[in-house]
Design a protein around this motif. Sequence first.
Motif, PDB file in Angstrom:
ATOM      1  N   TRP A  25      -1.439  -0.774  -1.388  1.00 52.58           N
ATOM      2  CA  TRP A  25      -2.591  -0.327  -0.610  1.00 52.58           C
ATOM      3  C   TRP A  25      -2.118   0.657   0.459  1.00 52.58           C
ATOM      4  O   TRP A  25      -0.916   0.803   0.708  1.00 52.58           O
ATOM      5  CB  TRP A  25      -3.315  -1.509   0.029  1.00 52.58           C
ATOM      6  CG  TRP A  25      -2.476  -2.323   0.972  1.00 52.58           C
ATOM      7  CD1 TRP A  25      -2.244  -2.090   2.296  1.00 52.58           C
ATOM      8  CD2 TRP A  25      -1.732  -3.507   0.640  1.00 52.58           C
ATOM      9  NE1 TRP A  25      -1.419  -3.053   2.814  1.00 52.58           N
ATOM     10  CE2 TRP A  25      -1.092  -3.929   1.836  1.00 52.58           C
ATOM     11  CE3 TRP A  25      -1.565  -4.248  -0.526  1.00 52.58           C
ATOM     12  CZ2 TRP A  25      -0.285  -5.072   1.879  1.00 52.58           C
ATOM     13  CZ3 TRP A  25      -0.764  -5.367  -0.486  1.00 52.58           C
ATOM     14  CH2 TRP A  25      -0.132  -5.779   0.702  1.00 52.58           C
ATOM     15  N   ILE A  26      -3.072   1.327   1.082  1.00 52.68           N
ATOM     16  CA  ILE A  26      -2.790   2.333   2.110  1.00 52.68           C
ATOM     17  C   ILE A  26      -2.996   1.701   3.474  1.00 52.68           C
ATOM     18  O   ILE A  26      -4.079   1.188   3.770  1.00 52.68           O
ATOM     19  CB  ILE A  26      -3.711   3.558   1.951  1.00 52.68           C
ATOM     20  CG1 ILE A  26      -3.599   4.120   0.532  1.00 52.68           C
ATOM     21  CG2 ILE A  26      -3.375   4.627   2.980  1.00 52.68           C
ATOM     22  CD1 ILE A  26      -4.738   5.078   0.174  1.00 52.68           C
ATOM     23  N   ASP A  27      -1.978   1.721   4.294  1.00 50.08           N
ATOM     24  CA  ASP A  27      -2.013   1.150   5.642  1.00 50.08           C
ATOM     25  C   ASP A  27      -2.225   2.289   6.634  1.00 50.08           C
ATOM     26  O   ASP A  27      -1.481   3.272   6.624  1.00 50.08           O
ATOM     27  CB  ASP A  27      -0.687   0.429   5.902  1.00 50.08           C
ATOM     28  CG  ASP A  27      -0.642  -0.246   7.254  1.00 50.08           C
ATOM     29  OD1 ASP A  27      -0.906  -1.457   7.308  1.00 50.08           O
ATOM     30  OD2 ASP A  27      -0.313   0.437   8.248  1.00 50.08           O
TER      31      ASP A  27
ATOM     32  N   TYR B 131      -7.172   0.168  12.993  1.00 48.84           N
ATOM     33  CA  TYR B 131      -6.028  -0.280  12.211  1.00 48.84           C
ATOM     34  C   TYR B 131      -6.598  -0.980  10.982  1.00 48.84           C
ATOM     35  O   TYR B 131      -7.247  -2.018  11.098  1.00 48.84           O
ATOM     36  CB  TYR B 131      -5.163  -1.221  13.036  1.00 48.84           C
ATOM     37  CG  TYR B 131      -3.813  -1.568  12.424  1.00 48.84           C
ATOM     38  CD1 TYR B 131      -3.382  -0.985  11.232  1.00 48.84           C
ATOM     39  CD2 TYR B 131      -2.961  -2.469  13.053  1.00 48.84           C
ATOM     40  CE1 TYR B 131      -2.151  -1.294  10.685  1.00 48.84           C
ATOM     41  CE2 TYR B 131      -1.724  -2.788  12.510  1.00 48.84           C
ATOM     42  CZ  TYR B 131      -1.321  -2.204  11.331  1.00 48.84           C
ATOM     43  OH  TYR B 131      -0.104  -2.521  10.782  1.00 48.84           O
ATOM     44  N   PHE B 132      -6.407  -0.368   9.813  1.00 49.43           N
ATOM     45  CA  PHE B 132      -7.080  -0.891   8.633  1.00 49.43           C
ATOM     46  C   PHE B 132      -6.287  -0.552   7.377  1.00 49.43           C
ATOM     47  O   PHE B 132      -5.276   0.147   7.424  1.00 49.43           O
ATOM     48  CB  PHE B 132      -8.500  -0.301   8.524  1.00 49.43           C
ATOM     49  CG  PHE B 132      -8.528   1.198   8.456  1.00 49.43           C
ATOM     50  CD1 PHE B 132      -8.552   1.869   7.238  1.00 49.43           C
ATOM     51  CD2 PHE B 132      -8.541   1.953   9.624  1.00 49.43           C
ATOM     52  CE1 PHE B 132      -8.578   3.255   7.174  1.00 49.43           C
ATOM     53  CE2 PHE B 132      -8.569   3.347   9.579  1.00 49.43           C
ATOM     54  CZ  PHE B 132      -8.589   3.997   8.353  1.00 49.43           C
ATOM     55  N   CYS B 133      -6.737  -1.072   6.248  1.00 51.39           N
ATOM     56  CA  CYS B 133      -6.120  -0.718   4.970  1.00 51.39           C
ATOM     57  C   CYS B 133      -7.205  -0.280   3.998  1.00 51.39           C
ATOM     58  O   CYS B 133      -8.357  -0.714   4.082  1.00 51.39           O
ATOM     59  CB  CYS B 133      -5.307  -1.875   4.398  1.00 51.39           C
ATOM     60  SG  CYS B 133      -6.228  -3.367   4.023  1.00 51.39           S
TER      61      CYS B 133
ATOM     62  N   SER C  40     -10.696  -2.329   4.740  1.00 53.09           N
ATOM     63  CA  SER C  40     -10.724  -3.622   5.422  1.00 53.09           C
ATOM     64  C   SER C  40      -9.956  -3.578   6.733  1.00 53.09           C
ATOM     65  O   SER C  40      -8.843  -3.057   6.794  1.00 53.09           O
ATOM     66  CB  SER C  40     -10.125  -4.708   4.512  1.00 53.09           C
ATOM     67  OG  SER C  40     -10.020  -5.937   5.207  1.00 53.09           O
ATOM     68  N   PHE C  41     -10.586  -4.145   7.780  1.00 53.35           N
ATOM     69  CA  PHE C  41      -9.916  -4.319   9.069  1.00 53.35           C
ATOM     70  C   PHE C  41      -9.344  -5.728   9.210  1.00 53.35           C
ATOM     71  O   PHE C  41      -8.572  -5.997  10.109  1.00 53.35           O
ATOM     72  CB  PHE C  41     -10.897  -4.085  10.218  1.00 53.35           C
ATOM     73  CG  PHE C  41     -11.468  -2.698  10.271  1.00 53.35           C
ATOM     74  CD1 PHE C  41     -10.775  -1.667  10.886  1.00 53.35           C
ATOM     75  CD2 PHE C  41     -12.701  -2.420   9.713  1.00 53.35           C
ATOM     76  CE1 PHE C  41     -11.297  -0.391  10.942  1.00 53.35           C
ATOM     77  CE2 PHE C  41     -13.237  -1.142   9.768  1.00 53.35           C
ATOM     78  CZ  PHE C  41     -12.533  -0.123  10.379  1.00 53.35           C
ATOM     79  N   GLN C  42      -9.732  -6.642   8.343  1.00 51.17           N
ATOM     80  CA  GLN C  42      -9.463  -8.055   8.543  1.00 51.17           C
ATOM     81  C   GLN C  42      -7.982  -8.388   8.530  1.00 51.17           C
ATOM     82  O   GLN C  42      -7.561  -9.365   9.149  1.00 51.17           O
ATOM     83  CB  GLN C  42     -10.189  -8.871   7.477  1.00 51.17           C
ATOM     84  CG  GLN C  42     -11.699  -8.781   7.594  1.00 51.17           C
ATOM     85  CD  GLN C  42     -12.413  -9.595   6.525  1.00 51.17           C
ATOM     86  OE1 GLN C  42     -11.784 -10.236   5.701  1.00 51.17           O
ATOM     87  NE2 GLN C  42     -13.734  -9.569   6.555  1.00 51.17           N
ATOM     88  N   GLN C  43      -7.185  -7.610   7.833  1.00 53.94           N
ATOM     89  CA  GLN C  43      -5.770  -7.916   7.719  1.00 53.94           C
ATOM     90  C   GLN C  43      -5.036  -7.702   9.038  1.00 53.94           C
ATOM     91  O   GLN C  43      -3.986  -8.295   9.270  1.00 53.94           O
ATOM     92  CB  GLN C  43      -5.141  -7.055   6.627  1.00 53.94           C
ATOM     93  CG  GLN C  43      -3.684  -7.397   6.327  1.00 53.94           C
ATOM     94  CD  GLN C  43      -3.159  -6.619   5.140  1.00 53.94           C
ATOM     95  OE1 GLN C  43      -3.898  -5.900   4.493  1.00 53.94           O
ATOM     96  NE2 GLN C  43      -1.869  -6.756   4.884  1.00 53.94           N
TER      97      GLN C  43
END
Length: 231
Positions: free
Chosen positions: A77-79, A66-68, A30-33
């Motif tokens: 989660w993995i940043d 930049y995503f998780c 996900s990129f939304q964060q």
Amino acid sequence: MPKGYSIVDKRVAEELYLLKCSLLPGEFLSFQQFLTPEESEGWSNYLDRYLELSATEDHSQLPSPYFCVGINNARLWIDVRYPIDTSPNRLLPVVTIKGEDITRDEQERWQSVIRERNEEVKDSEFPTYELISTHLLPQLHGEVSGQCDGSPQKDTNTAIFSQNAIGTTSTTYHALLTSHHLISPTKRKNLQQWSSQLHVTGFAKVGYPGCIYCEGAQEQVEEFVANTSGK
């Protein structure tokens, strides 16, 4: 060019696409964060169209990745954050483990694991993909299962083929193929397509080494093996 934006390096884009295609059910990217809705949608559309894009297409309006990556409903989660400068000597991102109520001891343990695994994958063609899919995601699954003790897990990254196996044949045939590696997004997309067309079912282990297994009617399995071995 807007601040924080850069032309997407082909190898970075390929790793992101490979990582997206490698996720198992219950896993997410996900990129939304971290990005605005427009930036997140831009990256999602880019990855959806990755195989169709021309080498000369201008990607300068994409922000630095930049995503998780993580597991649904897991507290960790993995940043993953790539630097704005994506020159050849700056291709490796900053990878950290984040989560709900993560302790300092947990964070230090995970960062130690990441440093060790980075040493193992640094000479790989796709180091970030291998770091996440081969090492960190399996350990997160172990964490979810209450089995993570800080040691690398032995789970492999496995993708399931079509479930439309033929049920009318009286005899089921099997095939097992191995290779030095299985990382090509195009090859994996072809495997999904062939399994659906030929009504075979099975799985593929992605990474080093690669492994492909399928089962179904004899004629379909033989054609699947011919396609896989010849392309």
